[in-house]
Design a protein around this motif. Structure first.
Motif, PDB file in Angstrom:
ATOM      1  N   TYR A 459      -3.096  20.021  36.151  1.00 38.63           N
ATOM      2  CA  TYR A 459      -1.503  20.134  36.018  1.00 38.63           C
ATOM      3  C   TYR A 459      -1.073  21.580  36.418  1.00 38.63           C
ATOM      4  O   TYR A 459      -2.098  22.635  36.463  1.00 38.63           O
ATOM      5  CB  TYR A 459      -1.490  20.319  34.386  1.00 38.63           C
ATOM      6  CG  TYR A 459      -2.307  19.169  33.516  1.00 38.63           C
ATOM      7  CD1 TYR A 459      -2.119  18.135  33.870  1.00 38.63           C
ATOM      8  CD2 TYR A 459      -3.249  19.409  32.824  1.00 38.63           C
ATOM      9  CE1 TYR A 459      -2.842  16.728  33.334  1.00 38.63           C
ATOM     10  CE2 TYR A 459      -4.225  18.415  32.141  1.00 38.63           C
ATOM     11  CZ  TYR A 459      -3.615  17.152  32.558  1.00 38.63           C
ATOM     12  OH  TYR A 459      -4.594  16.366  31.806  1.00 38.63           O
ATOM     13  N   GLU A 460       0.082  21.568  36.582  1.00 36.12           N
ATOM     14  CA  GLU A 460       0.896  22.818  37.096  1.00 36.12           C
ATOM     15  C   GLU A 460       2.302  22.854  36.034  1.00 36.12           C
ATOM     16  O   GLU A 460       2.539  22.139  35.674  1.00 36.12           O
ATOM     17  CB  GLU A 460       1.110  22.786  38.537  1.00 36.12           C
ATOM     18  CG  GLU A 460       2.237  21.832  38.851  1.00 36.12           C
ATOM     19  CD  GLU A 460       2.726  21.994  40.075  1.00 36.12           C
ATOM     20  OE1 GLU A 460       2.363  22.869  40.825  1.00 36.12           O
ATOM     21  OE2 GLU A 460       3.351  21.120  40.646  1.00 36.12           O
ATOM     22  N   ASN A 461       2.700  24.299  35.975  1.00 35.44           N
ATOM     23  CA  ASN A 461       3.981  24.532  35.209  1.00 35.44           C
ATOM     24  C   ASN A 461       5.046  24.002  36.004  1.00 35.44           C
ATOM     25  O   ASN A 461       4.835  24.410  37.336  1.00 35.44           O
ATOM     26  CB  ASN A 461       4.234  26.040  35.032  1.00 35.44           C
ATOM     27  CG  ASN A 461       2.963  26.499  33.752  1.00 35.44           C
ATOM     28  OD1 ASN A 461       2.354  25.559  33.053  1.00 35.44           O
ATOM     29  ND2 ASN A 461       2.667  27.580  33.591  1.00 35.44           N
ATOM     30  N   ARG A 466       4.741  20.765  31.956  1.00 40.62           N
ATOM     31  CA  ARG A 466       3.818  20.762  33.059  1.00 40.62           C
ATOM     32  C   ARG A 466       3.907  19.392  33.609  1.00 40.62           C
ATOM     33  O   ARG A 466       4.176  18.337  32.796  1.00 40.62           O
ATOM     34  CB  ARG A 466       2.490  20.932  32.552  1.00 40.62           C
ATOM     35  CG  ARG A 466       2.093  22.439  32.170  1.00 40.62           C
ATOM     36  CD  ARG A 466       0.835  22.857  31.741  1.00 40.62           C
ATOM     37  NE  ARG A 466       0.607  24.234  31.512  1.00 40.62           N
ATOM     38  CZ  ARG A 466      -0.245  25.009  30.914  1.00 40.62           C
ATOM     39  NH1 ARG A 466      -1.066  24.068  30.093  1.00 40.62           N
ATOM     40  NH2 ARG A 466      -0.338  26.247  30.944  1.00 40.62           N
ATOM     41  N   ASN A 469      -0.861  17.805  38.928  1.00 38.47           N
ATOM     42  CA  ASN A 469      -0.935  18.780  39.904  1.00 38.47           C
ATOM     43  C   ASN A 469      -1.535  18.237  41.325  1.00 38.47           C
ATOM     44  O   ASN A 469      -0.898  18.583  42.186  1.00 38.47           O
ATOM     45  CB  ASN A 469      -1.690  19.907  39.584  1.00 38.47           C
ATOM     46  CG  ASN A 469      -1.770  21.421  40.504  1.00 38.47           C
ATOM     47  OD1 ASN A 469      -0.831  21.462  41.360  1.00 38.47           O
ATOM     48  ND2 ASN A 469      -2.915  21.943  40.667  1.00 38.47           N
ATOM     49  N   LYS A 598      -1.998  19.186  29.278  1.00 39.72           N
ATOM     50  CA  LYS A 598      -0.420  18.948  30.079  1.00 39.72           C
ATOM     51  C   LYS A 598       0.414  19.106  29.153  1.00 39.72           C
ATOM     52  O   LYS A 598       1.687  19.382  29.305  1.00 39.72           O
ATOM     53  CB  LYS A 598      -0.423  17.577  30.579  1.00 39.72           C
ATOM     54  CG  LYS A 598       0.714  16.893  31.550  1.00 39.72           C
ATOM     55  CD  LYS A 598       0.522  15.728  31.851  1.00 39.72           C
ATOM     56  CE  LYS A 598       2.158  15.221  32.686  1.00 39.72           C
ATOM     57  NZ  LYS A 598       2.902  14.956  31.765  1.00 39.72           N
ATOM     58  N   ARG A 601       2.166  23.409  26.795  1.00 36.82           N
ATOM     59  CA  ARG A 601       2.362  24.962  28.050  1.00 36.82           C
ATOM     60  C   ARG A 601       1.703  26.160  27.157  1.00 36.82           C
ATOM     61  O   ARG A 601       1.598  26.894  28.213  1.00 36.82           O
ATOM     62  CB  ARG A 601       3.963  24.955  28.047  1.00 36.82           C
ATOM     63  CG  ARG A 601       4.032  25.671  29.389  1.00 36.82           C
ATOM     64  CD  ARG A 601       5.534  26.005  29.574  1.00 36.82           C
ATOM     65  NE  ARG A 601       5.782  26.978  30.493  1.00 36.82           N
ATOM     66  CZ  ARG A 601       5.862  26.797  31.806  1.00 36.82           C
ATOM     67  NH1 ARG A 601       5.840  25.723  32.152  1.00 36.82           N
ATOM     68  NH2 ARG A 601       6.373  28.046  32.559  1.00 36.82           N
ATOM     69  N   PRO A 605      -3.062  28.731  31.368  1.00 39.03           N
ATOM     70  CA  PRO A 605      -3.085  27.835  32.382  1.00 39.03           C
ATOM     71  C   PRO A 605      -4.309  28.377  33.283  1.00 39.03           C
ATOM     72  O   PRO A 605      -4.853  27.428  33.987  1.00 39.03           O
ATOM     73  CB  PRO A 605      -1.930  28.567  33.255  1.00 39.03           C
ATOM     74  CG  PRO A 605      -1.257  29.510  32.898  1.00 39.03           C
ATOM     75  CD  PRO A 605      -1.667  29.593  31.418  1.00 39.03           C
TER      76      PRO A 605
END
Length: 643
Positions: A459-461, A466, A469, A598, A601, A605
């Motif tokens: 996952y990414e912000n 999120r 990713n 996910k 947040r 991370p």
């Protein structure tokens, strides 16, 4: 027979269909050969060869544990001890089975060479390290030797490359308070990990019924096992291999026809906590013991190759992991025709070491405890062969080696064998089936098995939340030249994807797998007519919804299917297809789906990094030699794709 005549006798015996065992006893004037055949065939062989001086039954009576006096049992101990080749100690030790149990006795001569006094620990300081119950010492014998009956009946050398550790988690009196079950397990592991760098297989054969029914949902104890396995709990932050028993039924059912129905009972027979933990290997029991030479009346409950009569099962079919993962020998029970409950008999149990040495050298053990000890032994041997492989990889190799027996398949109507619903009864009773250590060892070294150890940032912000990713693409080193030449021949592809999830123990997570697991990973195979961009787009759509892409090329062709394999943290499936089709499908994707990482947040991370192991095997029977040669010349590169 005379030594010079032994080889010719063996050759002729094999030619006549006689079973000849490798074990031999060599004397100056005679050689003893162990064979299995009918009386008539043996009489004919004796007459034709003229080399047999005498015939006698094997020297170990089947009921030797109950029939021999203490002194005679001690003699058998010395025989086994003289043939056992123990592995090195200390830093040179290959691997360890760490028993989380009642302790282990140091007095037994078969255990002592494999267990240092300094390697006995307890979850609670001040607990006596001795085994006053006997269960841990029985587990120890199986963890070292397997079923000692086979060793006592043989004459060959016995290699024992691994060693033992004891971490006592069960008090000598009373029982652990329910709220301390997870804590006691963690403290026992902390105690042994004062030596942090050993290759360990932890074996836990104790369960609780206080959580029943849980219907597969996480409990405080199973959650702690998940945290310990992934390395989020414990004094040493490292991944761990943990084997847990599925638990046993009470011997309440009667007769021989209904025991499976009782084992399948949703309310009474579900596996006990903590065996539903996602990251552990849960072990149930089957049996190959048919009572030959044992009880002379009544009938055994289980047929050879079927579920052992007291083994618990997992009735849930969705959301929670497939459990048990595997089943191993746990002995059999029998119905004497008079009692209202089933009966045990020593000849339907496994033989192991007794804590009461020298008064008694051997005793018996059965059910899922026995199966768990056998599984821990085999995994320790696998780890000894491949010490550099991750725990996730060892789990994928071992569970991936399991197959259902013919007897298990007999419960599925022939017309249903190609329908996915037919697998429900198989998974709930037997998990993936009976593991095969030789297959697992060979798979790890075979050129037609791809083993990948990798990690992914799932996952990414993005904005206030999120999103998914990335995915990993693996160009599989398919032997395309050979596969295309196998016109009209099918091959089988088997994929095992193993990851350790980080659990979310909060109450709100108990009803949803995507709220309990930190992340989820899935795999997909490129279609024969798909190019890579179209394949990645299809996988991206599937990942977003965590649902099968019904329009995809692999939507219904896998044996188990997307829904069945997409539970828990180990995902296994098989695909049988024409060899030429497989030659065109040389890209496999590993991709993320939802998880509490996910959804939250606030979690750091930097630690949202998921390790995984991927094991991909091709089974092409007689063509495997040619496949091996071509695969040796190829490399499997990895590509990272943004989802």
């Amino acid at each position: 027979m005379e030594p010079a005549e032994a080889n010719s006798f063996v050759e002729q015996a094999i030619a006549n269909g006689v079973t000849v065992y490798e074990d031999r006893l060599e004397f100056p004037e005679d050689t003893v050969v162990l064979v299995e055949t009918s009386v008539a065939s043996l009489a004919q062989m004796t007459y034709e060869t003229g080399s047999v001086r005498s015939v006698s039954p094997p020297g170990v009576p089947i009921d030797f544990v109950d029939g021999l006096e203490a002194e005679e049992q001690a003699d058998w101990v010395q025989d086994v001890l003289g043939r056992t080749q123990y592995g090195p100690q200390g830093q040179q030790a290959a691997s360890y089975v760490t028993l989380l149990d009642t302790g282990i006795t140091l007095a037994h001569p078969l255990i002592q060479p494999a267990l240092d006094a300094a390697d006995r620990h307890a979850a609670v300081p001040g607990w006596d390290l001795e085994d006053h119950d006997g269960h841990g010492s029985r587990m120890a014998g199986l963890a070292l030797f397997g079923d000692l009956r086979s060793q006592l009946q043989g004459t060959a050398a016995i290699p024992v490359p691994h060693r033992l550790e004891s971490a006592k988690v069960i008090p000598d009196a009373g029982k652990n308070p329910y709220h301390l079950l997870g804590d006691r397990t963690q403290k026992a592991i902390n105690a042994v990990e004062v030596e942090p760098n050993r290759l360990r297989t932890f074996a836990l054969a104790t369960t609780t019924d206080d959580d029943t029914p849980h219907s597969g949902a996480p409990t405080s104890w199973s959650t702690e096992l998940d945290q310990l396995a992934v390395g989020r709990s414990g004094a040493v932050k490292q991944q761990r291999l943990i084997v847990a028993s599925a638990g046993n039924l009470s011997p309440q059912h009667d007769g021989t026809a209904d025991y499976l129905a009782k084992c399948d009972d949703d309310d009474e027979a579900e596996i006990e906590s903590p065996a539903q933990a996602w990251n552990t290997i849960a072990v149930g029991a089957l049996t190959a013991m048919n009572g030959v030479g044992g009880p002379t009346y009544g009938a055994t409950l289980a047929e050879v190759g079927d579920l052992a009569p007291m083994s618990r099962t997992a009735s849930w079919t969705k959301t929670w992991p497939i459990k048990p993962d595997v089943v191993l020998e746990g002995g059999n029970w029998f119905d004497d025709g008079f009692s209202t409950t089933p009966n045990q008999h020593s000849d339907l149990m496994l033989v192991t070491t007794s804590r009461n040495y020298p008064a008694r050298s051997f005793t018996h053990i059965s059910d899922t405890s026995a199966a768990t000890a056998l599984a821990a032994r085999e995994i320790a041997l696998l780890r000894a062969s491949y010490p550099n492989l991750w725990p996730e990889t060892i789990r994928a190799l071992y569970v991936g080696s399991a197959r259902w027996t013919d007897r298990m398949w007999s419960h599925v109507a022939p017309a249903d064998k190609n329908r996915k619903r037919a697998y429900d009864v198989m998974f709930t009773r037997y998990g993936y089936g009976q593991p095969n250590l030789e297959r697992a060892v060979n798979s790890a070294s075979s050129a037609i098995t791809l083993i990948v150890e990798d990690s992914i940032r799932p996952y990414e912000n993005k904005g206030s939340g999120r999103k998914l990713n990335e995915m990993r693409l693996f160009e599989l080193p398919w032997p395309t030249t050979v596969l295309r030449s196998l016109v009209g021949q099918d091959v089988t592809l088997r994929v095992a994807l193993s990851t350790f999830i980080e659990p979310n123990p909060s109450e709100v997570a108990r009803g949803r797998k995507n709220r309990y697991a930190s992340h989820g990973l899935r795999f997909a195979l490129k279609g024969a007519d798909e190019d890579v961009p179209a394949f990645t787009q299809r996988v991206g759509r599937t990942a977003t919804e965590d649902q099968q892409d019904d329009n995809g090329s692999d939507s219904g062709e896998w044996d188990f299917g997307y829904n069945r394999r997409s539970v828990g943290s180990i995902h296994i499936d098989t695909l049988t297809l024409p060899a030429n089709d497989l030659a065109q499908r040389g890209v496999l994707a590993v991709y993320p789906v939802g998880g509490w990482w996910k959804d939250n947040r606030a979690v750091d991370p930097n630690r949202c990094n998921a390790r995984f192991s991927l094991v991909v095997e091709i089974d092409a029977t007689e063509a495997e030699v040619d496949l091996y040669t071509e695969v040796q010349q190829k490399v499997a590169p990895r590509t990272t794709i943004q989802v």
